[in-house]
Design a protein around this motif. Sequence first.
Motif, PDB file in Angstrom:
ATOM      1  N   ASP A 234     -52.616  45.024 -27.345  1.00 32.44           N
ATOM      2  CA  ASP A 234     -51.635  45.798 -28.248  1.00 32.44           C
ATOM      3  C   ASP A 234     -52.475  47.172 -28.265  1.00 32.44           C
ATOM      4  OD1 ASP A 234     -49.934  44.023 -28.871  1.00 32.44           O
ATOM      5  OD2 ASP A 234     -50.579  43.666 -31.047  1.00 32.44           O
ATOM      6  N   VAL A 235     -51.814  48.271 -28.181  1.00 35.66           N
ATOM      7  CA  VAL A 235     -51.801  49.523 -28.185  1.00 35.66           C
ATOM      8  C   VAL A 235     -51.008  50.302 -29.048  1.00 35.66           C
ATOM      9  CG1 VAL A 235     -51.922  51.673 -26.482  1.00 35.66           C
ATOM     10  CG2 VAL A 235     -52.241  49.580 -25.531  1.00 35.66           C
ATOM     11  N   ASN A 236     -51.711  51.008 -30.133  1.00 39.04           N
ATOM     12  CA  ASN A 236     -51.149  51.685 -31.034  1.00 39.04           C
ATOM     13  C   ASN A 236     -52.004  52.940 -31.535  1.00 39.04           C
ATOM     14  OD1 ASN A 236     -48.978  52.343 -33.138  1.00 39.04           O
ATOM     15  ND2 ASN A 236     -48.525  50.190 -33.264  1.00 39.04           N
TER      16      ASN A 236
ATOM     17  N   THR B 148     -42.317  41.228 -31.471  1.00 42.52           N
ATOM     18  CA  THR B 148     -42.107  42.372 -30.868  1.00 42.52           C
ATOM     19  C   THR B 148     -41.171  42.124 -29.494  1.00 42.52           C
ATOM     20  OG1 THR B 148     -44.367  43.062 -31.120  1.00 42.52           O
ATOM     21  CG2 THR B 148     -43.438  44.078 -29.465  1.00 42.52           C
TER      22      THR B 148
ATOM     23  N   TYR C 283     -38.258  49.506 -28.322  1.00 39.03           N
ATOM     24  CA  TYR C 283     -38.735  48.310 -28.958  1.00 39.03           C
ATOM     25  C   TYR C 283     -38.822  48.195 -30.356  1.00 39.03           C
ATOM     26  CZ  TYR C 283     -40.226  46.371 -24.440  1.00 39.03           C
ATOM     27  OH  TYR C 283     -40.176  45.770 -23.165  1.00 39.03           O
TER      28      TYR C 283
ATOM     29  N   VAL D 267     -40.458  46.180 -33.730  1.00 36.95           N
ATOM     30  CA  VAL D 267     -41.618  45.385 -34.029  1.00 36.95           C
ATOM     31  C   VAL D 267     -41.184  44.846 -35.615  1.00 36.95           C
ATOM     32  CG1 VAL D 267     -44.184  45.279 -34.637  1.00 36.95           C
ATOM     33  CG2 VAL D 267     -43.299  46.859 -32.703  1.00 36.95           C
TER      34      VAL D 267
ATOM     35  N   ALA E 122     -40.847  51.401 -31.374  1.00 35.11           N
ATOM     36  CA  ALA E 122     -41.709  52.046 -30.397  1.00 35.11           C
ATOM     37  C   ALA E 122     -40.961  52.502 -29.233  1.00 35.11           C
ATOM     38  CB  ALA E 122     -42.759  50.971 -30.059  1.00 35.11           C
TER      39      ALA E 122
ATOM     40  N   GLU F 100     -42.270  52.779 -26.089  1.00 37.05           N
ATOM     41  CA  GLU F 100     -42.648  52.114 -24.826  1.00 37.05           C
ATOM     42  C   GLU F 100     -43.147  50.692 -25.537  1.00 37.05           C
ATOM     43  OE1 GLU F 100     -43.917  56.372 -24.902  1.00 37.05           O
ATOM     44  OE2 GLU F 100     -44.624  54.508 -26.137  1.00 37.05           O
ATOM     45  N   GLN F 101     -43.207  49.711 -24.449  1.00 40.50           N
ATOM     46  CA  GLN F 101     -43.619  48.607 -24.832  1.00 40.50           C
ATOM     47  C   GLN F 101     -44.923  48.406 -25.337  1.00 40.50           C
ATOM     48  OE1 GLN F 101     -42.385  45.167 -22.135  1.00 40.50           O
ATOM     49  NE2 GLN F 101     -44.736  44.145 -22.476  1.00 40.50           N
ATOM     50  N   PRO F 102     -45.295  48.004 -26.653  1.00 35.71           N
ATOM     51  CA  PRO F 102     -46.610  48.297 -27.256  1.00 35.71           C
ATOM     52  C   PRO F 102     -47.797  47.357 -26.872  1.00 35.71           C
ATOM     53  CG  PRO F 102     -44.785  47.446 -28.781  1.00 35.71           C
ATOM     54  CD  PRO F 102     -44.086  47.549 -27.540  1.00 35.71           C
TER      55      PRO F 102
ATOM     56  N   ARG G 260     -48.261  54.354 -22.176  1.00 35.33           N
ATOM     57  CA  ARG G 260     -48.090  54.133 -23.622  1.00 35.33           C
ATOM     58  C   ARG G 260     -49.276  55.352 -24.299  1.00 35.33           C
ATOM     59  NH1 ARG G 260     -45.420  52.891 -28.483  1.00 35.33           N
ATOM     60  NH2 ARG G 260     -46.686  51.916 -29.860  1.00 35.33           N
TER      61      ARG G 260
ATOM     62  N   LEU H  17     -47.877  58.420 -26.787  1.00 34.28           N
ATOM     63  CA  LEU H  17     -48.149  58.447 -28.209  1.00 34.28           C
ATOM     64  C   LEU H  17     -48.969  59.920 -28.364  1.00 34.28           C
ATOM     65  CD1 LEU H  17     -49.873  55.006 -28.672  1.00 34.28           C
ATOM     66  CD2 LEU H  17     -47.976  55.745 -29.799  1.00 34.28           C
TER      67      LEU H  17
END
Length: 539
Positions: A139-141, A210, A228, A230, A244, A246-248, A401, A405
């Motif tokens: 996961d990227v956030n 997601t 996306y 979530v 989101a 992009e795909q997170p 991603r 961000l």
Amino acid sequence: MKKYTTADALRTHESRLAGRKTWDTVWDEIAYYVLPSQTGFITDFSPGEKQRWSRRFDNTAGYANKKLANHLHMSMVSPSKDWFEVQLKDKELGSVDAVKEWLDDTNEKMYLAFAESNFNAQINTFFQIFCAFGTGCMDVNFQSKPDNPFTLLFQSVDIGVSTFDYNEWFQIDTKVEEFKMTPRQISQRFDKDFASDGSADGKIEILKVTRPNPDYEPGSLAPKKRAYLVEWCRNKKVFATETAYEQPFMVARTSEIKQDGIYGEGFALNCLSDIRSINELKRLELRAAEKAVDKPLIASPNAVMSDLHTEAGGVTIIRSPRDIGELPGGMDIQTVMYTAEDLRRSILMTYGITELDVPDRKDQNPVTATEILIRQEQAQKMLGASVGRIKDELLTPMLTRVFGLMHRNGRLLPMPEELSGADVEISFIGPLAKAQRSDDASAIARAMELSMGIAQMTGKPSKVIDYDKAERVSFDIMGVPASVIRSEDEVAQMEAEEQKAARQQAEQENQMANAQVEQQQAEAGAAQVELAQNIRGIG
């Protein structure tokens, strides 16, 4: 067309959990032997509970898994070396001063963002799970704090509590993950108050869904129109929704299992039979060693007149020494050890460790640098397919991603006007990427050598190969620092100065030659005059 809803995603999640029970059993066994921290696919354990290690009598598979994971970590996303570069497809545009300055600043800030995050800790966990089970998810956030408004946040996902689904192009685009959070965590995260479910640990079961947004509109800035969704659910009801661009999350597989299409075939799975066998052999070896040290005894009826004392210094009263003795027979430990060594080599070969490790040659000639390079190239070829999937399924979407961000949160400089409509791409420049391109450098070197040989035979310099370009491409592949390589402008200036110096030298040589000719002509003329005078004097 019917929209894919949260309820659809939850039904798919339940169906996939029920359908992969066999996989859960296999993965749990792999976890016991290879990665004990990931046990719990079919049974829950409290942290530190000894059952996680109860079957593990040999650490070969665990060592090989960690060794390969560390190799992928240091060779693909090394924390001490540059491993990616944001650049333009249009190389001429990339040489414009304003664009080059923006690219350099963007790369520097992205590296700094990775260094300040938890990336290195999570990516190593990802690689260990990826090597063991053949499937890894990240996961990227980002998180915002009063003292730091922007920090990248990475999380290696537990595949044991997650399921995935793919679209019509067989690309994974949906993830459902099970969570357990305390009421305090939920209150801090979502500003909602939930009562405990009454579980022993006081935690509440939550599902994180997601999925692609069915109302997505490209280019729209409206939160409900982003790519996306979530959704956080409790008791199958959504209580919080995030969006989101992009795909997170990213899912990478070693190679897809044909019957499944989602999960990968890990290195541990390929040698699971050897892992089982070596652990059983080590168990038997330990039992045999115990019996060899503390041998079992045999005695005739009523031979022992007191308690049997086998401790050091113990005294046992017996009727006759002939009535008690050691039990004959026993296990052939040497055979067990030889068989275990064969299994150990087989496991290490499956992981490619035999190519990654430099052999220890005692009382022999040391390993040469050439042999080390050959072994490394063999390892890269063996890992080629897996490395390609890591780049395509994990690193490229992850960097896209991160770039998105940082750009949206004002962490990057505004794009210069020259970049309007330009295509930005990610290039991988890490040690492994360079090693995989080493064949190109070798081919260029062989071509240049052949060309020079032909030139010597024919007496004419080759016009086919651009030697300057070939030299620069080879240096780039080998990773020669740019600081020691002259730019094309510097080389052009040096060539112009050399040509100017050559012209000046040629002019000086011409002047000297002309002066010498004039002097010779003057001397010849004087000699002729003198000769003529002498002839007239004689007459």
